[in-house]
Design an enzyme around this catalytic site. Sequence first.
Site, PDB file in Angstrom:
ATOM      1  N   SER A  64      -5.069  49.778  -7.856  1.00 41.67           N
ATOM      2  CA  SER A  64      -4.794  49.292  -9.216  1.00 41.67           C
ATOM      3  C   SER A  64      -4.523  50.409 -10.207  1.00 41.67           C
ATOM      4  O   SER A  64      -5.451  50.965 -10.807  1.00 41.67           O
ATOM      5  CB  SER A  64      -5.974  48.447  -9.715  1.00 41.67           C
ATOM      6  OG  SER A  64      -5.825  47.113  -9.340  1.00 41.67           O
TER       7      SER A  64
ATOM      8  N   ASN B  13      -9.545  36.418 -13.171  1.00 46.88           N
ATOM      9  CA  ASN B  13      -8.087  36.535 -13.078  1.00 46.88           C
ATOM     10  C   ASN B  13      -7.453  35.385 -12.300  1.00 46.88           C
ATOM     11  O   ASN B  13      -6.267  35.415 -11.992  1.00 46.88           O
ATOM     12  CB  ASN B  13      -7.692  37.865 -12.422  1.00 46.88           C
ATOM     13  CG  ASN B  13      -8.282  39.060 -13.124  1.00 46.88           C
ATOM     14  OD1 ASN B  13      -9.112  39.768 -12.576  1.00 46.88           O
ATOM     15  ND2 ASN B  13      -7.881  39.270 -14.369  1.00 46.88           N
TER      16      ASN B  13
ATOM     17  N   GLU C  24      -2.459  37.333 -16.195  1.00 48.53           N
ATOM     18  CA  GLU C  24      -3.670  37.750 -15.477  1.00 48.53           C
ATOM     19  C   GLU C  24      -4.844  36.826 -15.786  1.00 48.53           C
ATOM     20  O   GLU C  24      -6.002  37.175 -15.579  1.00 48.53           O
ATOM     21  CB  GLU C  24      -3.995  39.212 -15.804  1.00 48.53           C
ATOM     22  CG  GLU C  24      -2.844  40.170 -15.482  1.00 48.53           C
ATOM     23  CD  GLU C  24      -2.963  40.882 -14.137  1.00 48.53           C
ATOM     24  OE1 GLU C  24      -4.087  41.175 -13.713  1.00 48.53           O
ATOM     25  OE2 GLU C  24      -1.907  41.173 -13.519  1.00 48.53           O
TER      26      GLU C  24
ATOM     27  N   HIS D 143      -7.493  45.037 -18.619  1.00 42.95           N
ATOM     28  CA  HIS D 143      -7.611  43.651 -19.071  1.00 42.95           C
ATOM     29  C   HIS D 143      -8.413  43.681 -20.368  1.00 42.95           C
ATOM     30  O   HIS D 143      -9.315  44.505 -20.522  1.00 42.95           O
ATOM     31  CB  HIS D 143      -8.392  42.787 -18.058  1.00 42.95           C
ATOM     32  CG  HIS D 143      -7.656  42.528 -16.773  1.00 42.95           C
ATOM     33  ND1 HIS D 143      -8.255  42.620 -15.546  1.00 42.95           N
ATOM     34  CD2 HIS D 143      -6.377  42.158 -16.539  1.00 42.95           C
ATOM     35  CE1 HIS D 143      -7.369  42.325 -14.598  1.00 42.95           C
ATOM     36  NE2 HIS D 143      -6.233  42.046 -15.172  1.00 42.95           N
TER      37      HIS D 143
ATOM     38  N   CYS E 188     -15.774  39.906 -14.812  1.00 42.91           N
ATOM     39  CA  CYS E 188     -14.588  39.806 -13.937  1.00 42.91           C
ATOM     40  C   CYS E 188     -14.852  38.859 -12.783  1.00 42.91           C
ATOM     41  O   CYS E 188     -13.949  38.215 -12.267  1.00 42.91           O
ATOM     42  CB  CYS E 188     -14.238  41.157 -13.325  1.00 42.91           C
ATOM     43  SG  CYS E 188     -13.868  42.444 -14.501  1.00 42.91           S
TER      44      CYS E 188
HETATM   45  O1  SUG Z   1      -7.197  43.782 -10.904  1.00 44.64           O
HETATM   46  N1  SUG Z   1      -9.490  45.700  -9.103  1.00 44.64           N
HETATM   47  C1  SUG Z   1      -9.224  44.599  -9.989  1.00 44.64           C
HETATM   48  C2  SUG Z   1     -10.347  44.443 -10.985  1.00 44.64           C
HETATM   49  C3  SUG Z   1     -10.201  43.180 -11.786  1.00 44.64           C
HETATM   50  C4  SUG Z   1     -11.150  43.101 -12.897  1.00 44.64           C
HETATM   51  N2  SUG Z   1     -11.024  41.875 -13.575  1.00 44.64           N
HETATM   52  C5  SUG Z   1     -11.185  41.682 -14.903  1.00 44.64           C
HETATM   53  N3  SUG Z   1     -11.177  42.670 -15.728  1.00 44.64           N
HETATM   54  N4  SUG Z   1     -11.303  40.477 -15.326  1.00 44.64           N
HETATM   55  C6  SUG Z   1      -7.896  44.778 -10.699  1.00 44.64           C
HETATM   56  O2  SUG Z   1      -7.563  45.909 -11.060  1.00 44.64           O
HETATM   57  C7  SUG Z   1      -9.044  47.116  -7.180  1.00 44.64           C
HETATM   58  C8  SUG Z   1      -8.423  47.011  -5.838  1.00 44.64           C
HETATM   59  C9  SUG Z   1      -8.338  48.282  -5.056  1.00 44.64           C
HETATM   60  O3  SUG Z   1      -8.114  49.338  -5.630  1.00 44.64           O
HETATM   61  O4  SUG Z   1      -8.444  48.160  -3.827  1.00 44.64           O
HETATM   62  C10 SUG Z   1      -8.738  45.904  -8.014  1.00 44.64           C
HETATM   63  O5  SUG Z   1      -7.858  45.144  -7.690  1.00 44.64           O
END
Ligand code: SUG
Length: 420
Positions: free
Chosen positions: A21, A100, A162, A230, A347
């Site tokens: 990400s 999400n 999202e 986010h 999250c």
């Molecule tokens: O979309 N992490 C998620 C975290 C989501 C957090 N959600 C909220 N803030 N509501 C993202 O970035 C990490 C995956 C990786 O690096 O393997 C990841 O997808």
Amino acid sequence: MLTEINFDGIVGPSHNYAGLSLGNLASARNFGKVSRPRDAALQGLSKMRANLERGLAQGMFLPQRRPDEGWLHRLGASLAEAGPALRANALSASSMWAANAATVSPAPDTADGRCHLTAANLVTMPHRSHEWRETLCQLQLAFADTAHFAVHAPVPPPFGDEGAANHMRLCADHASPGVEVFVYGEAGGPFPARQHREASAAVARIHGLDPARTMLARQSGEAIAAGAFHNDVVAVANERVLFTHEQAFADREGLYAGLRDRLPEVEIVEVPASAVSLADAIASYLFNAQLVTLPSGEMALVLPGEAQETPAVWAWLEAHVAGNGPIRHLFVHDLRESMANGGGPACLRLRVVADPATVDPRFIATPEKLDGIEALVRAHWPEQIAVEDLASPALWRDCIAARAALCARLDLRELDRDFF
Ligand code: SUG
């Protein structure tokens, strides 16, 4: 009776640190670290159990089937042939971050008096862009009662959506009409703005919201550049309270004035940058807490351990609770495994205001059900996964089998299939 139900995503057996990400600093920082899927799932279950014990309504979504071979096939690849990057995208357990999954507008806010849910397309990040098909299916099962719910397919690309992570609802109480705030980003900084204004506006239209009680607010560029990929990393709302960092929004005065006009009882708890820097807020996930109303009517924050370990953050929280502020209780949880991928308490959950009796009971948590899931996780979830293990056919088989066992246990065998 309408009540807030928190649906947590159960952490899937393939949870790993592949650094997928961009703009999510924890995900980048922990790239290559050995993950602990069993601990990750147990940490999530423990939060759910504690919230149930606090008298809160608790739901859950199943982890998605990973590796997603159907998605790879559509890309002309197989697990064996795909390069490491594509394979990691097919193996991510990212559906655990249920905030999400969708955007939710409760019944009191919508034109037809039903609760509307729109699955998020998550198009910006490849590893998340293939979540929506199964998400939509789970939403259609959980909220199948069309007298009370309307479930919508995602907004079409290229407009990035999202879900609830960029949506806040303020109201006198959950069952009263609310003001819905859709927060979008604008590109320009080093990191992508994942929530597009066009997508937010589309969801508001699809849900039949009253334009007079709907606001669009832009995330500040500095927040995105500091790692707030986010909005729920820098602000959270519950009933009449908006709890936010001073630098969360591009036009904070405009947003606050608009809220005060629409909801005179709104209470804005703003944490100044002089007390907690954006960097500390994002590293500690202070605002990614669940801000909840307890059965007593008092509000509490469900926080990650990192908030307690960040001196400026903990000092601010203790001073707030000692004073007259609206947040009266602090509950700290160890969610280290999810946090290391940038996913905090908020999250991990999707909030739905509804009567629990109208939801498919298979998605509602009870202490007994959580016990059963815990036993299954202890028996089937891998203890650890190193990034190299993602190339192992044995791991792929184990992950598919572990999730199939969970589907069977929760009587949701219809989810044990390919969604492409
Ligand atoms: O979309 N992490 C998620 C975290 C989501 C957090 N959600 C909220 N803030 N509501 C993202 O970035 C990490 C995956 C990786 O690096 O393997 C990841 O997808």
